[in-house]
Motif scaffolding. Structure first.
Motif, short mmCIF file in Angstrom:
data_model
loop_
_atom_site.label_atom_id
_atom_site.label_comp_id
_atom_site.label_asym_id
_atom_site.label_seq_id
_atom_site.Cartn_x
_atom_site.Cartn_y
_atom_site.Cartn_z
N PRO A 63 0.82 -1.22 0.00
CA PRO A 63 0.00 0.00 0.00
C PRO A 63 0.84 1.27 0.00
CG PRO A 63 0.01 -0.97 2.20
CD PRO A 63 0.81 -1.89 1.33
N ILE A 64 0.54 2.18 -0.89
CA ILE A 64 1.13 3.52 -0.88
C ILE A 64 -0.05 4.48 -0.85
CG2 ILE A 64 2.48 5.21 -2.20
CD1 ILE A 64 4.07 2.94 -3.40
N PRO A 65 -0.09 5.40 0.10
CA PRO A 65 -1.24 6.30 0.17
C PRO A 65 -1.26 7.23 -1.04
CG PRO A 65 0.48 7.03 1.67
CD PRO A 65 0.91 5.70 1.14
N ARG A 66 -2.45 7.59 -1.52
CA ARG A 66 -2.56 8.48 -2.66
C ARG A 66 -3.95 9.10 -2.70
NH1 ARG A 66 -3.36 3.73 -5.73
NH2 ARG A 66 -1.85 2.86 -4.32
N PHE A 67 -4.02 10.26 -3.35
CA PHE A 67 -5.31 10.88 -3.62
C PHE A 67 -5.48 11.17 -5.10
CE2 PHE A 67 -4.64 12.11 0.85
CZ PHE A 67 -5.74 11.48 1.39
N CYS A 68 -4.45 11.75 -5.72
CA CYS A 68 -4.65 12.20 -7.09
C CYS A 68 -4.42 11.09 -8.11
CB CYS A 68 -3.77 13.41 -7.41
SG CYS A 68 -2.01 13.05 -7.54
N TYR A 69 -3.65 10.08 -7.73
CA TYR A 69 -3.35 9.02 -8.70
C TYR A 69 -4.57 8.15 -8.93
CZ TYR A 69 -1.47 4.67 -10.58
OH TYR A 69 -1.25 3.56 -11.35
N HIS A 70 -4.82 7.83 -10.20
CA HIS A 70 -5.84 6.85 -10.55
C HIS A 70 -5.35 6.12 -11.78
CE1 HIS A 70 -9.62 5.08 -11.95
NE2 HIS A 70 -10.03 5.22 -10.70
N LYS A 71 -5.43 4.81 -11.75
CA LYS A 71 -4.77 4.05 -12.82
C LYS A 71 -5.32 4.33 -14.21
CE LYS A 71 -7.68 0.04 -12.10
NZ LYS A 71 -7.85 -1.35 -11.80
N LYS A 72 -6.56 4.83 -14.29
CA LYS A 72 -7.15 5.09 -15.61
C LYS A 72 -6.94 6.53 -16.07
CE LYS A 72 -9.19 1.14 -16.46
NZ LYS A 72 -8.88 0.38 -17.67
N LEU A 73 -6.34 7.36 -15.21
CA LEU A 73 -6.18 8.77 -15.58
C LEU A 73 -4.70 9.10 -15.71
CD1 LEU A 73 -8.78 10.27 -13.08
CD2 LEU A 73 -9.14 9.71 -15.48
N SER A 74 -4.44 10.27 -16.31
CA SER A 74 -3.06 10.68 -16.46
C SER A 74 -2.48 11.05 -15.10
CB SER A 74 -2.97 11.87 -17.41
OG SER A 74 -3.56 12.99 -16.81
N ILE A 75 -1.15 11.12 -15.05
CA ILE A 75 -0.47 11.42 -13.79
C ILE A 75 -0.51 12.93 -13.55
CG2 ILE A 75 1.75 11.26 -12.60
CD1 ILE A 75 0.71 8.52 -13.31
N ALA A 76 -0.92 13.32 -12.34
CA ALA A 76 -0.91 14.74 -12.02
C ALA A 76 0.17 15.03 -10.98
CB ALA A 76 -2.27 15.16 -11.48
N ALA A 77 0.37 14.11 -10.05
CA ALA A 77 1.36 14.25 -8.98
C ALA A 77 1.19 15.56 -8.23
CB ALA A 77 2.78 14.14 -9.55
N ASN A 78 -0.05 15.92 -7.94
CA ASN A 78 -0.25 17.18 -7.24
C ASN A 78 -0.67 17.03 -5.79
OD1 ASN A 78 -2.86 16.42 -7.56
ND2 ASN A 78 -3.36 17.93 -9.11
N CYS A 79 -0.99 15.81 -5.32
CA CYS A 79 -1.42 15.72 -3.93
C CYS A 79 -0.25 15.46 -3.01
CB CYS A 79 -2.49 14.65 -3.76
SG CYS A 79 -1.87 12.96 -3.77
N ARG A 80 0.83 14.91 -3.53
CA ARG A 80 2.07 14.64 -2.80
C ARG A 80 1.92 13.62 -1.69
NH1 ARG A 80 4.74 16.21 -6.83
NH2 ARG A 80 6.73 16.30 -5.75
N MET A 81 0.83 12.88 -1.69
CA MET A 81 0.61 11.94 -0.60
C MET A 81 1.47 10.69 -0.78
SD MET A 81 -1.14 11.84 2.14
CE MET A 81 -0.94 10.56 3.37
N CYS A 82 1.90 10.41 -1.99
CA CYS A 82 2.59 9.14 -2.24
C CYS A 82 4.10 9.29 -2.21
CB CYS A 82 2.13 8.55 -3.57
SG CYS A 82 2.61 9.55 -4.98
N LEU A 83 4.61 10.29 -1.50
CA LEU A 83 6.06 10.46 -1.44
C LEU A 83 6.72 9.23 -0.81
CD1 LEU A 83 6.34 14.18 -0.29
CD2 LEU A 83 6.88 13.24 -2.53
N VAL A 84 7.78 8.76 -1.45
CA VAL A 84 8.52 7.60 -0.94
C VAL A 84 10.01 7.89 -1.08
CG1 VAL A 84 6.75 5.88 -1.47
CG2 VAL A 84 8.45 6.46 -3.20
N GLU A 85 10.78 7.10 -0.36
CA GLU A 85 12.22 7.22 -0.45
C GLU A 85 12.69 6.24 -1.52
OE1 GLU A 85 13.72 6.76 3.59
OE2 GLU A 85 15.66 7.50 2.90
N ALA A 86 13.61 6.67 -2.37
CA ALA A 86 14.07 5.75 -3.40
C ALA A 86 15.56 5.92 -3.62
CB ALA A 86 13.31 6.03 -4.71
N GLU A 87 16.20 4.84 -4.06
CA GLU A 87 17.60 4.95 -4.44
C GLU A 87 17.86 4.13 -5.68
OE1 GLU A 87 19.27 3.31 -0.69
OE2 GLU A 87 20.19 1.83 -2.01
N GLN A 88 18.85 4.57 -6.41
CA GLN A 88 19.16 3.93 -7.68
C GLN A 88 20.66 3.64 -7.69
OE1 GLN A 88 16.89 3.42 -10.44
NE2 GLN A 88 18.63 2.15 -11.03
N GLY A 89 20.99 2.36 -7.91
CA GLY A 89 22.40 1.98 -7.95
C GLY A 89 23.15 2.38 -6.67
#
Lengths: 791, 176
Positions: free
Chosen positions: A32-58
């Protein structure tokens, strides 16, 4: 297959497609990742900021937290959704979102099923640190379907994106800036799109809720029952929410292959018609002098059985194409068991000349989901947004993906996607198709030969024909015939032309069912020329038209209103008037029905009975009753069971609707979908000539389809009323102007007064006068000659 | 298919489109339209609104915004969004001039707060309102991009820099 990458989310290794967003991968893995603006059938807006996660690459962490909904995955990415840093960010975001959110959960309809409430429980603090003034937003009136409480809005913009991306009509927007930003229409207007109700489900808070069910129940009091929508050819999957003995509201049930996650407003709000004031609660009989008297079921059924027995083979049965498979099967058993052959469910068809050559088991031609993959679609006689709202969405997807959509219709459609529209009078439609065939170098035979020899394709027609051919080469061409084609006086020729074009382009031919169970009628044998299992009848019985022209002794009407559901109401009522006795099994008492019927038997409607509906792709979709029928009304299959027994017919001892279905299913083992004509459709001359008579185009508006929808008040609030739409030039020639009152004359069918409306989408030589609307019950054929006289 | 990447086009009847505004404005908007790909006519919405606002004497009506939407064949709500977002579009009738005082950080530190207070008091007008004599509409605006000469005031199309309340008064005095 594209290459897969491996990423790690919260220590779990997940497989992903490159470019996928973190949140999509996590959703699939059940993280589970919390979210409000994301919906799988709609385009990405990334405006609610609820789904912030920590990430690392390499091994190198991203410099700051990233939104999981807008961060594409890469090989070896590691994501932490519940680290201290991520949780802190999520908690802070939530605190910000709550700043302006009123704490009115106790009076909010969304309370108990609210995404904000749920996430507040998990991420919120007990006390608010915000002591300043909260923002208050004025509500807008969005019409009879959607209730607004815009102060609750958290600006996720799902509803705005839905309008632009799914509905294809931007009605809502975000106006103003910063603290003054508001979601709304800016200029007050009713949301008019036929899918707009979906924003109720999309809204993660209680800003947009369903108006008809407002304050009617709390979510935790509701029992959820699976259901199937009873209107269009999709049979959208539904959740019926029941409280006590009442259906409180309807939500979509996700079914990717059919309705994805949406439903049309018609499917969502038609339930409100179940409790209409004219709902029939007990059997009624017409006594001397036309007054109605209630009676017991037993007495009523005995009278019905007697009358039916007397009629014997002189019985005629008309059944609505939205009746369940079980009802259709039992009714045809009853009719045929008595030696009668007159049963039909194609109530809006005029041209039955093609019956001998009718497709053995018509269907959509491709699966519903495949419609959006077509590269060339030719729509013949279909106002698709009105007829099949969600299928129109699939066609839209095909068009936006670069596919060609061309239409041949008796009026120009309002579409939300690019399409080439050939608009012509009913007889002109034949010529448009003939021109396409000619552009494909087809000469045709029989009647078609003459038709084709007389036309000359335009450059645009040549272009469309060529594109259809290209699509057909890749097996991605589809020719669909809709309700306006079915109602056409030359339906058999339209079909013949469709098959000819399909032949030349290698496109598939598909049919759009007129109602929820039109194709079920083939399987159940509720047609004069089909026995159960879609087996052709050796001696076809009387079609709907024939049995009204040659009056029967006794009629049995099932779930239909003669004024609204038949192709030629005026003639139908005359035919029914001449019968000795008319038995109507119906959900409602309507004046037109009371006029012709002698006995009314109350039957259960949508959500009140168990049954099965067969959709456009021939899925058998069974459902159980969710609520009891009102008063003394009974499920239709039970009424037919008792009637069968009273008539001493063999094997009418079913204990459940499943038994009925099982019996039918055994007979359908060999029924295969097949749209190919079984014979020659093109022998007959066209009924329509090129003359300059004015033709009525009687389309069935979206909220006039069946008795249930016609009584759904919220849908009727802004629905069409009966008007005569004319091309402005045509009207000028006839000396008519907008708002003038005219008399509509169709020979036997006449209506004293209707207002004129000017509409450039109507071709010359046509008057669009819809069917199924109040006033139209006095008119003649849906598509046929008409004359107008100024009053 | 997304809100941002796919233009939503609502075709307008050419006969209607050819008769909107006047030929000069249509030509001016067309020059902006030509800067974008043909399917992205609606990218010209900001200059179009500016032109139409000027033509209408400094402010926009809903009808005019609808006409801009029709001319650019885009949904009207998308025009309302733009017009209500940016400070340079006025949606209410304005005075003969627009006095726009910057209220962003550099100007604020260099005395624009005093300018704002001065205008409020001296001319009896609150931000967003017009003076009683209809001479000017007073607006607080975001950064005007001339921070090195803060505080900055924009009157109509002219910038005034390093302004004191007295200098501003003299300037306002000179306006017709």
């Amino acid at each position: 297959m594209t290459q897969k990458v491996k990423i790690e989310i919260d220590g779990r290794t997940c497989e992903a497609t490159p470019g996928e967003m973190i949140i999509a991968v996590a959703d699939r893995a059940g993280i589970p990742i919390p979210r409000f603006c994301y919906h799988k059938k709609l385009s990405i807006a990334a405006n609610c900021r609820m789904c912030l996660v920590e990430a690392e690459q390499g091994g190198r962490p991203f410099p700051k937290l990233v939104p999981a909904c807008a961060t594409p995955v890469m090989e070896g990415m590691r994501v932490q959704t519940r680290s201290a840093l991520a949780r802190e960010a999520q908690q802070s975001t939530l605190e910000f979102l709550l700043i302006n959110h009123p704490l009115d959960c106790p009076i909010c309809d969304q309370g108990g099923e609210c995404e904000l409430q749920d996430l507040t429980l998990r991420y919120g603090k007990d006390k608010s640190r915000y002591a300043e003034a909260k923002r208050v937003v004025k509500d807008e009136n969005l019409g009879p379907l959607i209730a607004t409480e815009m102060t609750r809005c958290i600006h996720c913009t799902r509803c705005v994106r839905f309008g632009a991306e799914i509905a294809g009509l931007r009605e809502l927007g975000a106006t103003g800036r910063g603290d003054h930003m508001r979601i709304g229409t800016y200029v007050e207007q009713t949301l008019g799109h036929e899918l707009s109700g979906n924003i109720i489900d999309l809204c993660p808070v209680g800003a947009l809720t369903a108006k008809p069910s407002r304050f009617r129940a709390r979510p935790w009091e509701l029992i959820q029952v699976d259901g199937i929508a009873p209107h269009d050819g999709l049979g959208s999957h539904l959740h019926l929410h029941v409280r006590g003995r009442q259906l409180v509201r309807v939500h979509p049930r996700a079914q990717e292959a059919i309705n994805e996650t949406w439903i049309s407003d018609r499917d969502r709000f038609s339930y409100t018609g179940l409790s209409a004031p004219d709902r029939l609660g007990e059997p009624m009989i017409k006594r001397e002098g036309g007054c109605w008297q209630a009676l017991e079921w037993q007495g009523a059924l005995q009278i019905a059985a007697e009358r039916i027995r007397e009629a014997g083979s002189e019985l005629g049965a008309l059944i609505a194409p939205n009746a369940t498979l079980e009802e259709m099967y039992l009714l045809q058993r009853l009719v045929r068991g008595l030696g009668a052959q007159a049963i039909d469910s194609r109530l809006r068809q005029q041209d039955f000349r093609g019956d001998a050559a009718d497709a053995s088991l018509p269907w959509l031609g491709v699966s519903i989901a495949k419609v959006e993959e077509q590269e060339g679609i030719l729509l013949i006689g279909s106002d698709i947004r009105q007829e099949q709202p969600l299928l129109a969405h699939r066609v839209r997807k095909a068009a936006l993906a670069g596919g060609l959509v061309a239409t041949v219709n008796p009026y120009r459609l309002d579409l939300t996607f690019p399409a080439i529209q050939f608009t012509a009078s009913p007889s002109g439609m034949l010529r448009e198709l003939a021109a396409l065939a000619k552009a494909l170098r087809k000469r045709g035979s029989g009647t078609l030969r003459t038709l084709i020899s007389e036309v000359k394709p335009t450059a645009q027609q040549v272009e469309v024909a060529e594109q259809l051919k290209q699509a057909g080469k890749r097996y991605r061409g589809l020719i669909l015939l809709g309700a306006l084609a079915t109602a056409h006086p030359d339906y058999s020729l339209l079909r013949a032309l469709a098959h000819l074009i399909a032949d030349a382009t290698r496109a598939k031919v598909g049919f759009l069912p007129a109602a929820a169970n039109s194709f079920g009628a083939y399987l159940a044998g509720a047609l004069p020329h089909r026995l159960p299992g879609a087996r052709p009848a050796e001696t076809p019985g009387l079609s709907a038209e024939a049995m009204l022209n040659k009056p029967r002794k006794v009629y049995l009407l099932w779930g239909l209103e003669p004024g609204f559901d038949l192709a030629d109401p005026a003639k139908a009522v005359q035919g029914l008037d001449r019968a000795d006795f008319v038995i109507a099994c119906t959900g409602y008492r309507s004046p037109a029905l009371e006029r012709v019927a002698d006995l009314l038997l109350p039957i259960a409607l949508f959500a009140e009975t168990s049954g099965t509906l067969v959709n456009a792709q021939l899925d058998w979709q069974s459902f159980r009753g969710a609520i009891p029928p009102p008063v003394e009304a009974r499920p239709g299959w039970k009424v037919l069971r008792v009637l069968g027994n009273l008539l001493e017919l063999e094997g009418f001892d079913y204990r459940s609707s499943e038994e009925v279905l099982e019996e039918l299913r055994k007979q359908c083992a060999h029924a295969k979908p097949n749209n190919d004509p079984r014979g020659d459709l093109k022998k007959l001359p066209p009924r329509l000539s090129n003359g300059d008579r004015l033709y009525r185009i009687g389309n069935v508006p979206i909220y006039a389809l069946d008795a249930l929808v016609r009584r759904a008040e919220p849908l009727q609030a802004n629905a069409e009323f009966l008007q005569v739409s004319l091309n402005p030039d045509q009207a000028a020639e006839m000396g008519l102007g907008a708002g003038d009152q005219v008399e509509i004359d169709q020979g036997e069918g006449k209506l004293a007064k209707a207002p004129v409306r000017l509409d450039p989408r109507i071709p010359r030589g046509c008057a669009r006068i819809p069917a199924g609307l109040s006033g139209s019950e006095q008119l003649g054929p849906q598509i046929g000659p008409v004359s107008l006289e100024k009053r | 298919m997304s809100l941002k990447s796919t233009p939503q086009t609502l075709p307008t009847d050419p006969a209607v489109r050819e008769n909107l505004f006047n030929p000069e404005i249509r030509a001016a908007i067309d020059r902006h339209i030509a800067k974008y790909p043909p399917e992205w006519k609606q990218s010209a919405v900001m200059p179009a609104l500016t032109l139409v606002q000027e033509w209408n004497g400094g402010w926009l009506t809903i009808e005019l915004m609808n006409e801009v939407a029709a001319y650019l064949e885009m949904p009207p709500i998308a025009v309302y969004e733009v017009a209500s977002f940016y400070g340079m579009y006025d949606l209410k009738p304005t005075g003969r001039h627009k006095v726009c005082v910057c209220n962003s950080i550099s100007c604020l530190l260099n005395g624009s707060e005093a300018l704002i207070e001065h205008v409020k008091k001296r001319y009896q007008v609150a931000p967003g309102e017009t003076t009683a004599d209809g001479k000017f509409t007073f607006k607080e605006v975001e950064c005007l991009g001339a921070c090195r000469h803060a505080p900055v005031v924009l009157i109509d199309k002219t910038y005034g820099e390093n302004l004191t309340p007295e200098a501003l008064d003299r300037w306002i005095e000179e306006l017709d």
